[in-house]
Design an enzyme around this catalytic site. Sequence first.
Site, PDB file in Angstrom:
ATOM      1  N   ARG A   1       0.781  -1.229  -0.108  1.00  0.00           N
ATOM      2  CA  ARG A   1      -0.078   0.126  -0.080  1.00  0.00           C
ATOM      3  C   ARG A   1       0.851   1.288   0.087  1.00  0.00           C
ATOM      4  O   ARG A   1       2.054   1.140   0.312  1.00  0.00           O
ATOM      5  CB  ARG A   1      -0.737  -0.053   1.230  1.00  0.00           C
ATOM      6  CG  ARG A   1      -1.847  -1.149   1.250  1.00  0.00           C
ATOM      7  CD  ARG A   1      -2.497  -1.103   2.630  1.00  0.00           C
ATOM      8  NE  ARG A   1      -3.579  -2.447   2.680  1.00  0.00           N
ATOM      9  CZ  ARG A   1      -3.166  -3.346   3.430  1.00  0.00           C
ATOM     10  NH1 ARG A   1      -1.937  -3.627   3.882  1.00  0.00           N
ATOM     11  NH2 ARG A   1      -4.143  -4.440   3.475  1.00  0.00           N
TER      12      ARG A   1
ATOM     13  N   LYS B   1      -2.032  -0.770   8.796  1.00  0.00           N
ATOM     14  CA  LYS B   1      -3.362  -1.128   8.944  1.00  0.00           C
ATOM     15  C   LYS B   1      -3.543  -2.209   9.591  1.00  0.00           C
ATOM     16  O   LYS B   1      -4.522  -2.508  10.394  1.00  0.00           O
ATOM     17  CB  LYS B   1      -3.850  -1.488   7.545  1.00  0.00           C
ATOM     18  CG  LYS B   1      -5.192  -1.771   7.404  1.00  0.00           C
ATOM     19  CD  LYS B   1      -5.984  -1.625   5.834  1.00  0.00           C
ATOM     20  CE  LYS B   1      -7.377  -1.960   6.026  1.00  0.00           C
ATOM     21  NZ  LYS B   1      -8.004  -1.688   4.519  1.00  0.00           N
TER      22      LYS B   1
ATOM     23  N   HIS C   1      -2.924   2.410  -6.361  1.00  0.00           N
ATOM     24  CA  HIS C   1      -3.319   1.271  -5.693  1.00  0.00           C
ATOM     25  C   HIS C   1      -3.669   0.200  -6.807  1.00  0.00           C
ATOM     26  O   HIS C   1      -3.679  -0.891  -6.574  1.00  0.00           O
ATOM     27  CB  HIS C   1      -4.823   1.600  -5.001  1.00  0.00           C
ATOM     28  CG  HIS C   1      -4.943   0.431  -4.065  1.00  0.00           C
ATOM     29  ND1 HIS C   1      -4.023   0.601  -2.653  1.00  0.00           N
ATOM     30  CD2 HIS C   1      -5.658  -0.448  -3.783  1.00  0.00           C
ATOM     31  CE1 HIS C   1      -4.366  -0.232  -1.780  1.00  0.00           C
ATOM     32  NE2 HIS C   1      -5.556  -0.834  -2.304  1.00  0.00           N
TER      33      HIS C   1
ATOM     34  N   ARG D   1      -1.195  -2.603  -6.921  1.00  0.00           N
ATOM     35  CA  ARG D   1      -1.485  -3.632  -5.989  1.00  0.00           C
ATOM     36  C   ARG D   1      -2.234  -4.728  -6.555  1.00  0.00           C
ATOM     37  O   ARG D   1      -2.123  -5.871  -6.535  1.00  0.00           O
ATOM     38  CB  ARG D   1      -2.002  -3.213  -4.756  1.00  0.00           C
ATOM     39  CG  ARG D   1      -2.215  -3.742  -3.635  1.00  0.00           C
ATOM     40  CD  ARG D   1      -2.758  -3.111  -2.522  1.00  0.00           C
ATOM     41  NE  ARG D   1      -3.302  -3.866  -1.423  1.00  0.00           N
ATOM     42  CZ  ARG D   1      -2.748  -4.458  -0.561  1.00  0.00           C
ATOM     43  NH1 ARG D   1      -1.534  -4.357  -0.322  1.00  0.00           N
ATOM     44  NH2 ARG D   1      -3.468  -5.340   0.637  1.00  0.00           N
TER      45      ARG D   1
ATOM     46  N   HIS E   1      -3.662  -9.244   3.624  1.00  0.00           N
ATOM     47  CA  HIS E   1      -5.025  -9.603   3.755  1.00  0.00           C
ATOM     48  C   HIS E   1      -5.395 -10.300   5.269  1.00  0.00           C
ATOM     49  O   HIS E   1      -4.587 -11.112   5.481  1.00  0.00           O
ATOM     50  CB  HIS E   1      -5.807 -10.175   2.672  1.00  0.00           C
ATOM     51  CG  HIS E   1      -6.026  -9.423   1.542  1.00  0.00           C
ATOM     52  ND1 HIS E   1      -6.058  -9.916   0.248  1.00  0.00           N
ATOM     53  CD2 HIS E   1      -5.845  -8.040   1.233  1.00  0.00           C
ATOM     54  CE1 HIS E   1      -5.874  -8.873  -0.569  1.00  0.00           C
ATOM     55  NE2 HIS E   1      -5.843  -7.889  -0.042  1.00  0.00           N
TER      56      HIS E   1
ATOM     57  N   TYR F   1     -10.378 -11.107  -6.185  1.00  0.00           N
ATOM     58  CA  TYR F   1      -9.167 -11.116  -7.706  1.00  0.00           C
ATOM     59  C   TYR F   1      -9.447 -12.127  -8.609  1.00  0.00           C
ATOM     60  O   TYR F   1      -9.049 -12.110  -9.813  1.00  0.00           O
ATOM     61  CB  TYR F   1      -7.804 -11.000  -7.022  1.00  0.00           C
ATOM     62  CG  TYR F   1      -7.296  -9.902  -6.582  1.00  0.00           C
ATOM     63  CD1 TYR F   1      -7.314  -8.774  -7.033  1.00  0.00           C
ATOM     64  CD2 TYR F   1      -6.939 -10.109  -5.110  1.00  0.00           C
ATOM     65  CE1 TYR F   1      -6.818  -7.718  -6.260  1.00  0.00           C
ATOM     66  CE2 TYR F   1      -6.701  -8.837  -4.446  1.00  0.00           C
ATOM     67  CZ  TYR F   1      -6.690  -7.865  -4.837  1.00  0.00           C
ATOM     68  OH  TYR F   1      -6.037  -6.696  -4.376  1.00  0.00           O
TER      69      TYR F   1
END
Length: 409
Positions: free
Chosen positions: A256, A281, A351, A354, A377, A386
């Site tokens: 990120r 995060k 982004h 990514r 994640h 995805y």
Amino acid sequence: MLIDLFPRAHGRFTALPLLGPHLDRFVRWLGVLGLGKISISRRISRTPRLDHMLRGEGIHELGQLSRADLLAFAPRRSSDDTYLSAVVRSLAAYLGERGTLAASVATPTEQLVGAYRDYLDQVRGFAASTVSGHDASASELLGFLRFDDDPTVLRALSAALLEEFVKSVAARMSRASMQHVTAHLRSFLRFLASRDEVASGLDATIDRPRVYRQEQVPRALPWETVQMLLAAIDRTTAMGRRDYAMLLIMATYGLRASEVTALHLDHLSWRAMQFQVPRPKTKTPIVLPLTLEVGAALLDYLRHGRPTSAHRQVFLRVRKPCGPLGPSSVGMAFDGWRGRSALDIPAAGAHCLRHSLALHLLRQGTSLKAIGDLLGHRSMESTCVYLRLHVEDLRAAALDLPVETEAHR
């Protein structure tokens, strides 16, 4: 230092009643920040005017001013007087560091939002970026209610007032963004209710906008386009070397923007050929191998592009005064090179690198678990999105259309 800038007129500056005694050390401080002589001298040239303005308001010593009071002397629009605005901001930072200014008295909004931030951080355990989003929504609601003028207004807070506020915000936001805002408001109202500052149950009166689950697919670029974008970056300049290293890291590891800008020199282990990535995060760092390509790009930037600075962040501003970059700077760098490359790339933001890596790894047969671990994640569900981009596999999974036979006619 001041005498070097103004060999003949330095006495005029040191004689200023309020600012004069501080200017020589202030000039040295600006030099340490990395500002050039011209930029410093133009700031100092505005100090007589600022000194006159301060004394005109009855200020007899700087200790009478808080940081907010001093900043109020800057022009409303910096373009009205660029260097007066610059010297006010710089002086506020300099004097604030040295404890010369009076302590600022927190407004009712600042006090309440500060308590809410502590609750989100210490009780809920939210990431700093998430806390900032809640902070912004709570502050905007209190500003809408004119809470600073009348702190008792929360006692009269009603569903109708909340609806007016939501409508005013929704006029400039998408449905997806409003989902975040309404979630912030509900959380803030529950916090206020726990302190008996608003009636309980107000959070239930706010309806979230309807957003269908996974109604939008991740924005990913073809891997060939990613490679062409990176190749189009001009690495003969300091900015180009920096931006190439940042975007290459995002494309190689799927980081990120906040993770890229959080990298410190201490996170790089050249002998082990690996580096540690802070995860703002998830708050769980990860150690990744340093590829030869990324290592070469970082060395090129550190040796020939990164300004000399006491800051430990890897990526710094090119323009003086140099300092750490924020996550938005990564997006600006991506958009800048996207425009210069003349490639047909939609305005998807940095982004998308990514997302592009995730799709590229998926097409190479990498497991969803490995992709999710690399991207940081928390759940497999975040990675499974995805799969919707893997069009060829989706076509292979589709059933053939039934063939109409004579018997069914």
